[in-house]
Structure formats: structure tokens, C-alpha cells
Enzyme design. Structure first.
Site, short mmCIF file in Angstrom:
data_model
loop_
_atom_site.label_atom_id
_atom_site.label_comp_id
_atom_site.label_asym_id
_atom_site.label_seq_id
_atom_site.Cartn_x
_atom_site.Cartn_y
_atom_site.Cartn_z
N TYR A 1 0.83 -1.21 0.00
CA TYR A 1 0.00 0.00 0.00
C TYR A 1 0.87 1.27 0.00
CZ TYR A 1 -3.84 -3.20 1.23
OH TYR A 1 -4.76 -4.22 1.24
N LEU B 1 -21.64 1.18 -1.75
CA LEU B 1 -22.73 0.88 -0.82
C LEU B 1 -23.05 2.03 0.13
CD1 LEU B 1 -21.85 -2.87 -0.17
CD2 LEU B 1 -23.99 -2.03 -1.14
#
Ligand SMILES: NC(=O)c1ccc[n+]([C@@H]2O[C@H](COP(=O)([O-])OP(=O)(O)OC[C@H]3O[C@@H](n4cnc5c(N)ncnc54)[C@H](OP(=O)(O)O)[C@@H]3O)[C@@H](O)[C@H]2O)c1
Length: 311
Positions: free
Chosen positions: A61, A213
Site C-alpha cells: 500500500y 454501498l
């Protein structure tokens, strides 16, 4: 369900964590554009304040920046945190020793002597599962990580990892896989059921389906960057599910779509790790805890998501 080993029991007690891919990643999340060091520091601090103590990062990351930032934030707090990181099986790193060396690199960036969970980020076409598990077992024996896990392993690979680690008397603590109301592959392919059977914690990554979502992205307001392309086919279909999530959230005193999405995963017996770029996102996500969807609501959400995903 198998008895959970004493070493991995702590993972089963954690309801939700925090994903740190966003911290330093420019490729997918555009770190440095619209948010940066101050925002992610606040996301960390807010989560810790709200009692979220399990943080998932990876050497990959931001090319190590996520681990370095997390290390910096850990030094700034007196609160304890549980740290999970990952080894990425790059093709030129073979041999079990590569795993121990990579973990040492992660520990140096994090500024800690050991972590709580070390995971293989992806299965490798080059390094065998046996070799990778031997490398992970060495990390446990060396005291550099409390437990070990895998990520993005299908059921057969996961079972191979489980058996391989058993030879070293090391339990497979977890499998980190994509799971959300818009991705239920782990239910269909039996991975979720097998995890429960064997006492392996299923860690749900991308639990908000990369923001979809939350309800803020629709067909006419797609997400920025690469996500727009990835979700071009799905975005026009999400409306009925998002509407149902909002209605259900209202029945729980105004819970947001993000909170309903995360609570659904908790009700499924998994550990979601939503990524947060800001204090506001971290605060909202923390509101997924402290209440529960009813069985009937879970069934309605299952049905609405099935209508989108098919079968
Ligand atoms: N093992 C693996 O291969 C793997 C793969 C993916 C992820 N992961 C892990 O799982 C974690 C979470 O997955 P993810 O980052 O892919 O996706 P995610 O958690 O489903 O979505 C995170 C994104 O949604 C948006 N968001 C989050 N909370 C929000 C809120 N309350 N309101 C509005 N927007 C919100 C933010 O992006 P915007 O604001 O830009 O919309 C955020 O970056 C990662 O951080 C990483 O630790 C692991």
C-alpha cells in the site's frame, strides 16, 4: 464449528477493523488529491477513539507509505492497537526466507517489534503454498507476528494452507477476501462456510464495495478514477438495494447505508475492515457497531442483493 485455537481467539472477538490501503495509495485512491496526511491521521484517531483497534495495512500500500504513516500514528497515541500487514509474493522473491525478510521490513516501517497478524496478500503462481506457509511459520516462531493468515485464497488453496501450517503446529488465523452486499462470491463458493467450520476468521475486504454501498455513487454520479470503469455495469442496478438499505437504516434510528452494509457483514459472522480517508468516514463507519439488524432484515437485504447479482 471447530474449536478456535487460543492463539487466534482474539481475532474472533474483533467485530470490525479499519483498512489502511487509502493511506498513501495514489493509483486507486488518489492520496494527495483531496485528502492527505492530516485527513488520514484524523481517520486513525477517530477510529481509535471509537474503539476500533484492528488496522489492516500491507507492504504494497503506497509502496510502504501506509505502513510508515501507521507507524507514525501509533507513536502519537498511547492507546493500544492490533496491527495486520501483508506479504506480496512478487515473482522475483522466492524462497521461504523472503517472507521473514519482508516482515522485518514491515516492522521497521511500522516502528514495532511484532505485529498481530501477517498475511500472504495473494496466492503465488511461483512460490508453492507449502513454501509460503513454512515462511509464515518461521515468522511466528521468530516472535515477529502473533498469528498468520492468507488473503484472496479460494477454498482449495485455503485448505492447503491450513494443512501445511498444521505441520508446524501453527493455526491458520484468517482469510481476507472480498465480501459485501455487492460481492457474495464467498457465500456461493463455500469459502465462508468452510472458514466457520475450521475456525478461520473471514476478514471482509472492500466491505463498502469501494464506496458504492454508501449510496453516494449512482449511475449518473459515478466514482472517480478506475472505479468508474470497474463498476460501469453494476452502478445502474444498485438503486433498489440502496433504497431498501436506507429504509432499514431509518428503522434503526437513521443508520446510514454504510452502517447497514457493515452491520450486514457482522451479522454474517465476518470481520469487515472498511477503508477510511477522513475523520467523517471513520466516524460514520464506527456507527455500524452497537446495534444489530434483525434476521428478517438480513434476509430482505440478501434478497435485494441477489436480485442484482443473480442466483
Ligand atoms: N487483501 C486484499 O487484496 C485487499 C483488497 C482490497 C482492500 N483490502 C483491505 O480492505 C480495506 C477496505 O477495502 P477497500 O478500501 O477496497 O474498500 P471499501 O472499504 O469498500 O471502501 C472504502 C472507500 O469508500 C469510501 N468511504 C469509506 N467510508 C465511507 C463513508 N462512511 N461515507 C462515504 N464514503 C466512504 C472512501 O472512498 P471515496 O471517498 O473515494 O469514495 C473509501 O476509500 C482496504 O483499506 C484494505 O485494508 C484488501
Amino acid at each position: 464449528m471447530a474449536e478456535i485455537s487460543s492463539e487466534t481467539r482474539f481475532l474472533h472477538a474483533i467485530e470490525m477493523g479499519l483498512g489502511a490501503w487509502q493511506w498513501g495509495d495514489r493509483v486507486v485512491w488518489q492520496y494527495g488529491h483531496g485528502y492527505g496526511l492530516e485527513q488520514v491521521r484524523e481517520a486513525f484517531q477517530t477510529s481509535i477513539r471509537e474503539g476500533i483497534r484492528f488496522i489492516d495495512t500491507a507492504e504494497l500500500y503506497g509502496n510502504g507509505l501506509s505502513e510508515r504513516l501507521l507507524g507514525r500514528f501509533l507513536k502519537e497515541t498511547d492507546q493500544p492497537a492490533l496491527i495486520a500487514s501483508k506479504y506480496f509474493p512478487l515473482p522475483w522473491r522466492f524462497g521461504k526466507g523472503a517472507i521473514l525478510r519482508a516482515l522485518k521490513g514491515s516492522l521497521a516501517r511500522l516502528g514495532v517489534e511484532g505485529i498481530d497478524l501477517y498475511q500472504i496478500h495473494w496466492p503465488s503462481p511461483i512460490m508453492s503454498t507449502d513454501t509460503m506457509m513454512e515462511g509464515l511459520a518461521d515468522c511466528v516462531k521468530g516472535g515477529l507476528t502473533r498469528t498468520v493468515g492468507v488473503s484472496n485464497f479460494d477454498q482449495s488453496r485455503m485448505l492447503a494452507a491450513y494443512s501445511s501450517l498444521a505441520r508446524y503446529n501453527v493455526p491458520l488465523a484468517s482469510n481476507q477476501v472480498p465480501y459485501s452486499l455487492l460481492n457474495r462470491t464467498v457465500e456461493k463458493n463455500g469459502t465462508l462456510a468452510r472458514c466457520k467450520e475450521l475456525g478461520i476468521r473471514l476478514i471482509a475486504h472492500s466491505p463498502l464495495e469501494k464506496g458504492l454501498l454508501t449510496g453516494k455513487y449512482r449511475a449518473d454520479t459515478p466514482p472517480p478514477g478506475a472505479r468508474a470503469r470497474t463498476y460501469a455495469g453494476l452502478l445502474p442496478k444498485t438503486e433498489p438495494l440502496l433504497k431498501l438499505m436506507t429504509e432499514i437504516g431509518q428503522d434503526h434510528g437513521g443508520k446510514s447505508n454504510a452502517q447497514v452494509a457493515l452491520n450486514w457483514l457482522i451479522c454474517k459472522g465476518t470481520l469487515p475492515i472498511p477503508g477510511a480517508k477522513t475523520a467523517e468516514q471513520a466516524q460514520e463507519n464506527a456507527g455500524a457497531l452497537g446495534w444489530k439488524l434483525t434476521g428478517e432484515e438480513v434476509a430482505k437485504l440478501d434478497e435485494a442483493s441477489r436480485a442484482i447479482l443473480g442466483s
